[in-house]
Write an enzyme that holds these catalytic residues in place. Structure first.
Site, PDB file in Angstrom:
ATOM      1  N   ARG A 150      -4.146  40.345  11.952  1.00 57.44           N
ATOM      2  CA  ARG A 150      -2.957  40.845  11.267  1.00 57.44           C
ATOM      3  C   ARG A 150      -2.240  39.663  10.637  1.00 57.44           C
ATOM      4  NH1 ARG A 150      -5.222  44.844  11.116  1.00 57.44           N
ATOM      5  NH2 ARG A 150      -4.690  46.881  11.980  1.00 57.44           N
TER       6      ARG A 150
ATOM      7  N   GLN B 294       1.318  45.537   3.035  1.00 58.23           N
ATOM      8  CA  GLN B 294       0.106  46.009   2.376  1.00 58.23           C
ATOM      9  C   GLN B 294       0.418  47.275   1.583  1.00 58.23           C
ATOM     10  OE1 GLN B 294      -3.408  44.160   5.133  1.00 58.23           O
ATOM     11  NE2 GLN B 294      -3.114  46.323   5.217  1.00 58.23           N
TER      12      GLN B 294
ATOM     13  N   ASN C 187     -15.003  49.982  13.709  1.00 58.13           N
ATOM     14  CA  ASN C 187     -15.260  48.979  12.674  1.00 58.13           C
ATOM     15  C   ASN C 187     -15.234  47.547  13.228  1.00 58.13           C
ATOM     16  OD1 ASN C 187     -12.529  48.659  13.013  1.00 58.13           O
ATOM     17  ND2 ASN C 187     -11.947  49.564  11.051  1.00 58.13           N
TER      18      ASN C 187
HETATM   19  P1  NDP Z   1      -9.526  44.119  21.514  1.00 61.62           P
HETATM   20  O1  NDP Z   1      -8.392  44.864  22.133  1.00 61.62           O
HETATM   21  O2  NDP Z   1     -10.921  44.467  21.865  1.00 61.62           O
HETATM   22  O3  NDP Z   1      -9.362  42.579  21.759  1.00 61.62           O
HETATM   23  C1  NDP Z   1      -8.168  41.916  21.608  1.00 61.62           C
HETATM   24  C2  NDP Z   1      -8.158  40.783  22.593  1.00 61.62           C
HETATM   25  O4  NDP Z   1      -7.017  39.998  22.326  1.00 61.62           O
HETATM   26  C3  NDP Z   1      -8.060  41.233  24.041  1.00 61.62           C
HETATM   27  O5  NDP Z   1      -9.054  40.593  24.794  1.00 61.62           O
HETATM   28  C4  NDP Z   1      -6.665  40.772  24.418  1.00 61.62           C
HETATM   29  O6  NDP Z   1      -6.552  40.453  25.774  1.00 61.62           O
HETATM   30  C5  NDP Z   1      -6.522  39.545  23.564  1.00 61.62           C
HETATM   31  N1  NDP Z   1      -5.161  39.081  23.418  1.00 61.62           N
HETATM   32  C6  NDP Z   1      -4.047  39.815  23.254  1.00 61.62           C
HETATM   33  N2  NDP Z   1      -2.992  38.991  23.108  1.00 61.62           N
HETATM   34  C7  NDP Z   1      -3.452  37.730  23.178  1.00 61.62           C
HETATM   35  C8  NDP Z   1      -2.832  36.467  23.123  1.00 61.62           C
HETATM   36  N3  NDP Z   1      -1.522  36.354  22.948  1.00 61.62           N
HETATM   37  N4  NDP Z   1      -3.613  35.378  23.248  1.00 61.62           N
HETATM   38  C9  NDP Z   1      -4.943  35.479  23.429  1.00 61.62           C
HETATM   39  N5  NDP Z   1      -5.573  36.684  23.504  1.00 61.62           N
HETATM   40  C10 NDP Z   1      -4.843  37.783  23.369  1.00 61.62           C
HETATM   41  O7  NDP Z   1      -9.285  44.252  19.936  1.00 61.62           O
HETATM   42  P2  NDP Z   1     -10.347  44.196  18.781  1.00 61.62           P
HETATM   43  O8  NDP Z   1     -11.225  43.018  18.980  1.00 61.62           O
HETATM   44  O9  NDP Z   1     -10.965  45.523  18.589  1.00 61.62           O
HETATM   45  O10 NDP Z   1      -9.386  43.959  17.512  1.00 61.62           O
HETATM   46  C11 NDP Z   1      -8.540  42.827  17.430  1.00 61.62           C
HETATM   47  C12 NDP Z   1      -7.546  43.030  16.308  1.00 61.62           C
HETATM   48  O11 NDP Z   1      -8.244  43.004  15.075  1.00 61.62           O
HETATM   49  C13 NDP Z   1      -6.849  44.394  16.313  1.00 61.62           C
HETATM   50  O12 NDP Z   1      -5.691  44.388  17.124  1.00 61.62           O
HETATM   51  C14 NDP Z   1      -6.497  44.599  14.872  1.00 61.62           C
HETATM   52  O13 NDP Z   1      -5.201  44.101  14.609  1.00 61.62           O
HETATM   53  C15 NDP Z   1      -7.510  43.762  14.126  1.00 61.62           C
HETATM   54  N6  NDP Z   1      -8.445  44.608  13.370  1.00 61.62           N
HETATM   55  C16 NDP Z   1      -8.570  44.342  12.044  1.00 61.62           C
HETATM   56  C17 NDP Z   1      -9.380  45.115  11.269  1.00 61.62           C
HETATM   57  C18 NDP Z   1      -9.563  44.830   9.831  1.00 61.62           C
HETATM   58  O14 NDP Z   1     -10.017  45.713   9.103  1.00 61.62           O
HETATM   59  N7  NDP Z   1      -9.267  43.632   9.359  1.00 61.62           N
HETATM   60  C19 NDP Z   1     -10.117  46.274  11.828  1.00 61.62           C
HETATM   61  C20 NDP Z   1     -10.007  46.364  13.259  1.00 61.62           C
HETATM   62  C21 NDP Z   1      -9.155  45.584  13.975  1.00 61.62           C
HETATM   63  P3  NDP Z   1      -5.892  41.540  26.777  1.00 61.62           P
HETATM   64  O15 NDP Z   1      -6.835  42.683  26.809  1.00 61.62           O
HETATM   65  O16 NDP Z   1      -5.747  40.813  28.069  1.00 61.62           O
HETATM   66  O17 NDP Z   1      -4.555  41.899  26.169  1.00 61.62           O
END
Ligand code: NDP
Length: 394
Positions: A285, A314, A147
């Site tokens: 989140r 939630q 998603n």
């Molecule tokens: P990804 O894992 O693809 O991307 C997350 C990115 O965040 C990674 O590049 C990660 O880097 C980076 N990151 C982690 N910690 C930090 C930080 N402190 N500062 C800056 N960057 C950071 O996740 P997605 O894009 O797939 O999803 C992101 C979030 O969206 C999910 O964790 C989830 O909570 C939320 N989500 C919400 C949904 C909804 O229905 N509203 C549905 C799907 C997801 P690195 O890899 O180096 O850790």
């Protein structure tokens, strides 16, 4: 034979099945970057059906029951008397969606001695205490990418809704008015604004790509910098940390996972360092933001708007201040559960179950915890030692 407890959101109040607005959903060819779509051996539902609610049962009932497994489907998930908690002691597998999370705390995991697999039908497994899962050898898996584009589209919509002042303008029409000055007094063009993305992972990058044609100045931060070629292609400026990013933008969209480094990151101090009249969209989140700091910033005018679809807990109580704070465009947690998205994550859930029952490895990209450690996508996106899953107490 296994007992599977499936926690899903309640059926529509208008009844099930709903009258569908369209006759199906387009089949996308695959995900950006080449990851393939879920590939179960079969599906017992038609993509486009509402399978994310209790009666839909993620389209899994026939498959599981014909194989002799016991399937319990419930939306009653909170508190010690909930059906979820009553069914846990002999559950082998728990499946839940982030939109209606069955919080799998350490205490609940201790009450589920047979639990071996926790599937997040969607993305984001922070409702599971990953440390407890690691300690107990429970496998945690989610449907990576299912998603991501759905959420990116929602973020685009909410950015525009805030900047263009859509929600109050729509309300004037519904209420019988034609108050153009009231609508226009808070409406701007997005064109030319500085727009920032916190965390350019799957969703963040998809958002950057979707925003680029709006002729905005794009900015981002992430723990890992994007390849130079991608930065050039999107004409996006990298910031080494969130502090630098928020100072440089008018609009900020949050796409980082919830973990110790992001928990309550957006507090009074960080919000005060933003430009006056900034907008925040948070579809990641809720607990990345301090609830009352957001309310105060909207009341003072430091923030011009806040939108998103993630709340804590939630569902939120009726008196949750985000329901009534000024200048918000919140939705319930729906961005990742469009009919299009649920067709993919229901298929991915079935794929995981088929592999699990056949003793085949689960796709590496679906794994969050396996073999007593973070694995697959979990190794990249989560931190062990993160502490408790959200449990409504914090
Ligand atoms: P990804 O894992 O693809 O991307 C997350 C990115 O965040 C990674 O590049 C990660 O880097 C980076 N990151 C982690 N910690 C930090 C930080 N402190 N500062 C800056 N960057 C950071 O996740 P997605 O894009 O797939 O999803 C992101 C979030 O969206 C999910 O964790 C989830 O909570 C939320 N989500 C919400 C949904 C909804 O229905 N509203 C549905 C799907 C997801 P690195 O890899 O180096 O850790």
């Amino acid at each position: 034979m296994a007992k599977i407890v499936l926690v899903l959101y309640p059926d529509p109040i208008s009844g099930y099945p709903p009258v569908y607005a369209r006759d199906g959903v387009p089949v996308v060819p695959g995900y950006p970057g080449g990851q393939s779509l879920p590939s179960p051996s079969a599906l017992d539902f038609t993509p486009g059906e509402l399978v994310g609610c209790v009666s839909g049962a993620l389209g899994l009932r026939t498959f599981l029951e014909q194989a002799g497994h016991q399937l319990v489907v419930t939306s009653d998930k909170d508190g010690p008397d909930s059906e979820f908690e009553r069914e846990l002691p002999d559950a082998d597998i728990v499946i839940s969606q982030p939109f209606w999370p069955a919080y799998l705390t350490a205490e609940r995991i201790a009450k589920a001695p047979r639990l071996k697999l926790a599937i997040t039908a969607g993305i984001g497994s922070d409702h599971v205490d990953l440390d407890a899962a690691i300690a107990r050898g429970i496998t945690v898996a989610e449907i990576t990418y299912s998603n991501s584009i759905s959420v990116a589209e929602h973020a685009v919509m909410q950015i525009l809704a805030l900047v263009r002042n859509f929600v109050p303008s729509h309300r004037w029409v519904v209420d019988g008015g034609w108050n153009i000055a009231d609508c226009a007094a808070r409406a701007y063009d997005l064109e030319g604004m500085d727009v920032g993305v916190m965390a350019a992972g799957r969703i963040g990058q998809a958002l950057l790509r979707r925003l680029a044609p709006f002729a905005v100045n794009l900015h981002y931060t992430d723990t890992r910098r994007l390849p130079e070629a991608v930065e050039r292609e999107l004409n996006v400026t990298f910031h080494p940390d969130v502090h630098s990013l928020v100072r440089a933008v008018d609009v900020l969209s949050i796409h980082a996972p919830l973990h110790p480094q992001t928990y309550h990151l957006f507090d009074d101090k960080l919000l005060a360092s933003m430009r006056r009249g900034s907008y925040i969209v948070n579809t990641a989140r809720a607990e990345i933001c301090v609830r009352d700091a957001i309310v105060a910033a909207l009341q003072s005018g430091q923030l011009a708007g806040y939108a998103g679809d993630v709340w804590y807990p939630q569902p939120p109580p009726a008196d949750h201040p985000w329901r009534t704070m000024p200048h918000h465009a919140m939705t319930p947690h729906v961005s990742g559960t469009t009919l299009s998205a649920q067709a993919r994550y229901a298929a991915g859930t079935r794929e995981i179950l088929e592999d699990w029952f056949a003793g085949r490895p689960i796709r590496e990209e679906y794994l969050i915890v396996a073999g007593g450690q973070l694995a697959g996508t979990g190794k990249e996106s989560y931190t062990a030692g993160a502490g408790k899953a959200s449990d409504g107490q914090r």
